[in-house]
Motif scaffolding. Structure first.
Motif, mmCIF file in Angstrom:
data_model
loop_
_atom_site.group_PDB
_atom_site.id
_atom_site.type_symbol
_atom_site.label_atom_id
_atom_site.label_comp_id
_atom_site.label_asym_id
_atom_site.label_seq_id
_atom_site.Cartn_x
_atom_site.Cartn_y
_atom_site.Cartn_z
ATOM 1 N N VAL A 2 -28.105 122.292 0.534
ATOM 2 C CA VAL A 2 -27.940 122.862 -0.812
ATOM 3 C C VAL A 2 -28.710 122.157 -1.928
ATOM 4 O O VAL A 2 -28.702 122.622 -3.060
ATOM 5 C CB VAL A 2 -26.442 122.956 -1.212
ATOM 6 N N ALA A 40 -18.019 114.812 -5.470
ATOM 7 C CA ALA A 40 -17.856 113.533 -6.177
ATOM 8 C C ALA A 40 -16.635 112.795 -5.637
ATOM 9 O O ALA A 40 -16.702 111.604 -5.302
ATOM 10 C CB ALA A 40 -17.718 113.768 -7.683
ATOM 11 N N GLU A 63 -5.604 117.252 -4.898
ATOM 12 C CA GLU A 63 -6.387 118.474 -5.069
ATOM 13 C C GLU A 63 -5.484 119.609 -5.561
ATOM 14 O O GLU A 63 -4.416 119.841 -5.017
ATOM 15 C CB GLU A 63 -7.070 118.862 -3.745
ATOM 16 N N ARG A 91 -24.348 130.086 3.692
ATOM 17 C CA ARG A 91 -25.259 129.042 3.217
ATOM 18 C C ARG A 91 -24.744 127.649 3.591
ATOM 19 O O ARG A 91 -25.512 126.745 3.854
ATOM 20 C CB ARG A 91 -25.365 129.152 1.692
ATOM 21 N N VAL A 125 -3.196 117.017 -11.141
ATOM 22 C CA VAL A 125 -2.965 115.848 -11.979
ATOM 23 C C VAL A 125 -3.080 116.306 -13.433
ATOM 24 O O VAL A 125 -4.056 116.942 -13.821
ATOM 25 C CB VAL A 125 -3.969 114.730 -11.650
ATOM 26 N N ASP A 175 -19.314 117.027 -11.997
ATOM 27 C CA ASP A 175 -19.446 118.040 -13.034
ATOM 28 C C ASP A 175 -18.554 117.810 -14.255
ATOM 29 O O ASP A 175 -18.866 118.292 -15.336
ATOM 30 C CB ASP A 175 -19.139 119.425 -12.438
ATOM 31 N N VAL A 180 -24.642 119.048 -6.290
ATOM 32 C CA VAL A 180 -23.849 118.342 -5.298
ATOM 33 C C VAL A 180 -24.326 116.891 -5.187
ATOM 34 O O VAL A 180 -23.519 115.958 -5.184
ATOM 35 C CB VAL A 180 -23.975 119.046 -3.925
HETATM 36 C C1 LIG Z 1 -21.285 129.127 -6.167
HETATM 37 C C2 LIG Z 1 -21.900 127.801 -6.435
HETATM 38 C C3 LIG Z 1 -23.068 127.460 -5.798
HETATM 39 C C4 LIG Z 1 -23.644 126.211 -5.991
HETATM 40 N N1 LIG Z 1 -24.787 125.916 -5.312
HETATM 41 C C5 LIG Z 1 -25.301 124.668 -5.408
HETATM 42 C C6 LIG Z 1 -26.447 124.302 -4.647
HETATM 43 O O1 LIG Z 1 -27.011 125.094 -3.913
HETATM 44 N N2 LIG Z 1 -26.904 123.052 -4.759
HETATM 45 C C7 LIG Z 1 -26.287 122.119 -5.554
HETATM 46 O O2 LIG Z 1 -26.715 120.973 -5.579
HETATM 47 N N3 LIG Z 1 -25.227 122.455 -6.330
HETATM 48 C C8 LIG Z 1 -24.711 123.701 -6.278
HETATM 49 N N4 LIG Z 1 -23.628 124.047 -7.048
HETATM 50 C C9 LIG Z 1 -23.062 123.040 -7.952
HETATM 51 C C10 LIG Z 1 -22.219 122.030 -7.196
HETATM 52 O O3 LIG Z 1 -21.381 122.689 -6.294
HETATM 53 C C11 LIG Z 1 -21.392 121.187 -8.153
HETATM 54 O O4 LIG Z 1 -22.263 120.533 -9.025
HETATM 55 C C12 LIG Z 1 -20.548 120.151 -7.418
HETATM 56 O O5 LIG Z 1 -19.698 120.745 -6.495
HETATM 57 C C13 LIG Z 1 -19.730 119.338 -8.374
HETATM 58 O O6 LIG Z 1 -18.903 118.467 -7.659
HETATM 59 P P1 LIG Z 1 -17.580 117.828 -8.257
HETATM 60 O O7 LIG Z 1 -17.063 116.948 -7.193
HETATM 61 O O8 LIG Z 1 -17.884 117.243 -9.567
HETATM 62 O O9 LIG Z 1 -16.602 119.015 -8.551
HETATM 63 P P2 LIG Z 1 -16.032 120.294 -7.711
HETATM 64 O O10 LIG Z 1 -16.792 120.550 -6.476
HETATM 65 O O11 LIG Z 1 -15.949 121.370 -8.720
HETATM 66 O O12 LIG Z 1 -14.609 119.818 -7.310
HETATM 67 C C14 LIG Z 1 -13.584 119.609 -8.243
HETATM 68 C C15 LIG Z 1 -12.262 119.762 -7.562
HETATM 69 O O13 LIG Z 1 -11.245 119.233 -8.393
HETATM 70 C C16 LIG Z 1 -10.122 120.055 -8.373
HETATM 71 N N5 LIG Z 1 -9.376 119.803 -9.603
HETATM 72 C C17 LIG Z 1 -9.703 120.147 -10.864
HETATM 73 N N6 LIG Z 1 -8.784 119.705 -11.731
HETATM 74 C C18 LIG Z 1 -7.853 119.058 -11.008
HETATM 75 C C19 LIG Z 1 -6.636 118.375 -11.344
HETATM 76 N N7 LIG Z 1 -6.249 118.262 -12.609
HETATM 77 N N8 LIG Z 1 -5.896 117.842 -10.353
HETATM 78 C C20 LIG Z 1 -6.303 117.950 -9.052
HETATM 79 N N9 LIG Z 1 -7.441 118.578 -8.692
HETATM 80 C C21 LIG Z 1 -8.208 119.114 -9.655
HETATM 81 C C22 LIG Z 1 -10.689 121.436 -8.253
HETATM 82 O O14 LIG Z 1 -9.752 122.340 -7.717
HETATM 83 C C23 LIG Z 1 -11.868 121.210 -7.315
HETATM 84 O O15 LIG Z 1 -11.491 121.375 -5.978
HETATM 85 C C24 LIG Z 1 -23.053 125.299 -6.885
HETATM 86 C C25 LIG Z 1 -21.888 125.656 -7.559
HETATM 87 C C26 LIG Z 1 -21.307 126.890 -7.342
HETATM 88 C C27 LIG Z 1 -20.060 127.247 -8.080
#
Ligand SMILES: Cc1cc2nc3c(=O)[nH]c(=O)nc-3n(C[C@H](O)[C@H](O)[C@H](O)COP(=O)(O)OP(=O)(O)OC[C@H]3O[C@@H](n4cnc5c(N)ncnc54)[C@H](O)[C@@H]3O)c2cc1C
Ligand code: FES
Lengths: 273, 485
Positions: B114, B175, B194, B211, B237, B457, B465
């Motif tokens: 990805v 992350a 989660e 994908r 949380v 994010d 990612v």
């Molecule tokens: C459809 C789609 C396609 C994408 N394609 C790509 C790609 O091809 N390549 C790429 O590099 N990036 C891609 N991205 C972006 C990438 O997925 C994100 O940048 C990345 O997942 C961010 O990771 P994260 O760990 O910060 O958050 P996330 O993956 O958003 O995970 C956050 C998690 O925290 C949980 N959460 C939120 N608040 C709380 C709370 N208060 N208590 C407990 N849990 C909580 C949520 O439910 C979620 O599961 C895509 C995004 C989407 C939506």
């Protein structure tokens, strides 16, 4: 996984469950809800927390059989588990001593109204509960409502219990009789629409607790969106309660109908199997 | 060993000498074997890219010149030792290649699939300077990681003895997972909370199976579990429990990785009509709730004329999903030109092969519906590219009065996401930008509230990612140092 501790039928289609959920029991306030899912293929559906017992670490849910998913919840027995349950969600009801409050509820809205009636009463309000249903058999929680209300007015479409007429008739009687400081309404969208219309005429501030379609319940998807005062709001995080006079009920009704056909197909499948 | 020392190792020297640079650069870039486009646009769950064969991988690895100054590494947000892993593939040490990847990346099988390589590592490849296609670094990364997984020889990292210190992670996206892995290795007792009923964040609820198969993510999760990481699903949380509760419970550090889960809408007329939804809703229904499966209780629209608004990966994922669910007409509506599209190049290519129409330089201004409130048409404003702005990007401007009415029965709005406000709202003293992102020290990922670190994010807004994963690793290192002090 949340274990079911007790189950009680209020009527053929309305079930009360006590469910193990110590963290939610501790954190919840009146007006909060949970999202539950039954089974691996289950849907995530919102249910209002009707009550909680801190000692036992349980919450109470009152569920009315409507479609596939609520039927699945209702089919669970004591000792079985709700696959997933998350909460408490939404904003808690703002409770203070408003003075005189009408709590107008009907159908699915009766159970979620219960904790609000309790909280309002505890805050020193004069609480008048208007409880509406199609007929006598569909009136639920009357006992409990009486315990926490200064007055309970029962309205049935056919007059089989209380007064004959719609919920609005009950509400109007009270408004014409005395000064009302606030009206809270929970029930089918169409009912809330008419309560809201009525109280607007009389300029009685009104809160409606909206029961839109939801998926995650945490503000992540927007399935629950409604227009309030011309602005799009997410019911699961900005609500579920809103100033009823600002809510676009017609849009809400339309959006609620969105998946009706599919839901009907699913029901037919289940019935035919 | 530093990069130069690694490169000076006997096996690397020998391998470099085994073939002339000229010979290496005359090899054509490998083509990723993929499912037939007509076939795949009707099947929901089969991965499009099939992966390189060992022969293809070795051949592709030969193209890498093993530069003294590997600029590709500068292009990688986490600085993967790219030549080292590629040369390991070339000499047939595939497991060694996988181990090299894991020195810097927690999720190579995911990133190989990805990452926007054409804008990162591959954009810095020496071949481009010679007017050749870059080495297929992403394909090779995926190959090595998959090889390790399929071989069944995945190594569970050795963890330091338990130090008895409890650490909480909020969110199980890339992350959170990367952070949890590193902290477990250091001997901490890690609990990941989660909100959803599934672990994996966007990797599970967002990115579709065609994908990024769930299986790939699950392997990583099982690995973490084997390392002793504890996952608690259905726990928000800030709602179910507070950060204060966690502190009272003895947690000594909290890593907030709650993502940017809030969908944006455009606030235009008719946007709340039935059949119009956010990409988050659409993808969550299909991916998390398996709504397209007849056995699932969750419904999803299967539009015949579907438009997706936006030009990012999320938009491509949504429209390609719609196509797979039976859309006869599947359109991307994007207000800029194709060049500005933020989606990965490969996704755009795949989408086109699958028959997706691209309405670039178009922007919806209104939706129209029928009496039931279902969307029937969208009104599009035709745009053109204006003068370059300060950033050098040509921004789209409206062509006055030029509009187009297009029939649709389903619209997916995919115009970006905002940070999840739950944590920022529920913690006093947390510094937050006007966009709602959490402010952290860039070096340590520590927030204004010392026990709270954050990354992914929630700190960057919708990013990638690999950046999320990199943040997790950085935060783990810094939190460990902070706790030791
Ligand atoms: C459809 C789609 C396609 C994408 N394609 C790509 C790609 O091809 N390549 C790429 O590099 N990036 C891609 N991205 C972006 C990438 O997925 C994100 O940048 C990345 O997942 C961010 O990771 P994260 O760990 O910060 O958050 P996330 O993956 O958003 O995970 C956050 C998690 O925290 C949980 N959460 C939120 N608040 C709380 C709370 N208060 N208590 C407990 N849990 C909580 C949520 O439910 C979620 O599961 C895509 C995004 C989407 C939506
Ligand atoms: S239910 Fe998804 S945002 Fe409200």
């Amino acid at each position: 996984m949340n274990k079911i501790i007790s189950k009680e039928y209020f009527s053929a289609n309305v079930v009360k469950f006590e469910v193990e959920a110590p963290l939610i029991a501790k954190a919840r306030k009146a007006g909060h809800f949970v999202i539950v899912r039954v089974g691996d293929k289950g849907e995530r559906i919102p249910l209002t927390i009707a009550d909680a017992d801190l000692q036992k670490g349980t919450i109470t849910l009152v569920i009315q059989k409507m479609g596939v998913s609520s039927s699945k919840v209702c089919a669970l027995e004591v000792g079985e588990y709700i696959t997933d349950m998350v909460g408490p969600l939404g904003k808690a009801t703002h409770i203070e001593n408003f003075g005189t409050v009408i709590c107008a509820c009907g159908g699915v809205g009766t159970a979620p109204m219960m904790p609000i009636v309790q909280a309002l009463k505890n805050a020193g309000n004069k609480v008048i509960t208007v409880l509406a249903a199609r007929n006598k058999d569909l009136i639920i929680l009357e006992e409990q409502m009486r315990n926490y209300s200064d007055e309970v007015i029962i309205m049935t479409d056919d007059g089989s219990s209380g007064n004959k007429g719609l919920v609005t008739t009950g509400v109007e009687t009270v408004i014409q009789r005395e000064k009302v400081d606030l009206c809270v309404t929970i029930g089918p969208a169409i009912m809330m629409k008419f309560v809201s219309k009525l109280t607007k005429q009389y300029e009685v501030p009104t809160l409606a607790s909206l029961n839109t379609i939801m998926v995650d319940g945490t503000g992540m998807c927007g399935a629950c969106r409604v227009s309030v005062g011309g602005k799009t709001k997410f019911v699961c995080v900005d609500g579920p309660e809103f100033d009823a006079h600002q809510v676009d009920f017609d849009e809400m009704l339309m959006r609620l109908g969105g998946y009706k056909e599919m839901e009907q197909e699913e029901m037919n499948k289940i019935i035919n199997n | 060993m530093n990069i130069a020392e690694e490169r000076a190792q006997a096996w690397r020297e020998e391998l470099r000498g085994s073939m002339k640079a000229k010979e290496r650069s005359s090899i054509e870039r490998v083509h990723m074997p993929e499912l037939d486009a007509t076939y795949r646009s009707h099947v929901r769950n089969e991965e499009v890219n099939l992966g390189l064969t060992p022969e293809q991988a070795v051949q592709e690895a030969k193209r890498c010149l093993d530069c003294a100054n590997p600029t590709c590494m500068e292009g990688c947000p986490v600085g993967i030792y790219i030549p080292k892993f590629i040369k390991n593939i070339e000499r047939g040490e595939f497991l060694q290649a996988a181990i090299t990847l894991k020195e810097t990346s927690a999720l190579p099988a995911v990133c190989g699939r990805v990452c926007p390589q054409e804008r990162q590592c591959e954009s810095k490849c020496i071949h481009l300077k010679m007017n050749k296609e870059s080495v297929a670094i992403g394909h090779l990364e995926r190959f090595a990681a998959d090889y390790e997984r399929i071989s069944g020889k995945i190594s569970v990292p050795v963890c330091a003895p338990h130090n008895g210190i409890k650490i909480a992670v909020v969110g199980s996206g890339p992350a959170g997972l990367a952070f949890a892995g590193d902290m477990a290795k250091l001997g901490y007792e890690v609990v990941v909370f989660e909100a959803l009923h599934e672990i994996g964040g966007v990797l599970k609820y967002g990115i579709p199976e065609f994908r990024l198969p769930n299986e790939i993510v699950d392997v990583e999760i099982h690995n973490l579990q084997a390392m002793g990481v504890h996952f608690i699903t259905n726990c928000i949380v800030g709602k179910t429990i507070s950060i204060q509760d966690l502190e009272d419970d003895g947690f000594k550090g909290v890593f907030v990785a709650s993502g940017a889960g809030l969908p944006r809408f455009m606030d235009i007329k008719g946007e709340n009509l039935v059949g119009i939804m956010s990409s988050n809703e659409y993808l969550t229904r299909v991916n998390l709730m398996d709504a397209a499966n007849p056995d699932s209780d969750t419904p999803v629209y299967k539009g015949k004329k579907v438009a997706v608004i936006g030009g990012g990966n999320t938009a491509m994922d949504s429209i390609r999903t719609a196509r797979r669910l039976g859309a006869e007409k599947a359109m991307i509506v994007y207000r800029r030109s194709e060049q500005e599209m933020p989606a990965r190049l490969e996704e755009v290519k795949h989408a086109k092969e699958e028959g997706i129409e691209f309405l670039t330089l178009h922007n919806p201004i209104e939706y129209l519906g029928n009496e039931q409130g279902r969307v029937t048409h969208m009104m599009l404003q035709v745009m053109e590219l204006g003068e370059p702005d300060a950033s050098g990007r040509r921004s789209p401007v409206e062509l006055p009065g030029v509009t187009k009415l297009v029939e649709v029965d389903e619209v997916v709005v995919s115009v970006g996401v905002s940070p999840n406000p739950l944590i920022p709202q529920s913690v006093k003293g947390l510094e937050v930008t006007k966009w709602g992102t959490v402010v952290v020290n860039q070096e340590t990922m520590q927030s204004a509230v010392p026990i709270i670190f954050a990354g992914g994010d929630i700190v960057r807004g919708g990013a990638t990612v690999i950046l999320a994963m990199g943040d997790g690793r950085k935060a783990a290192k810094a939190m460990d140092e902070w706790i030791r002090k």
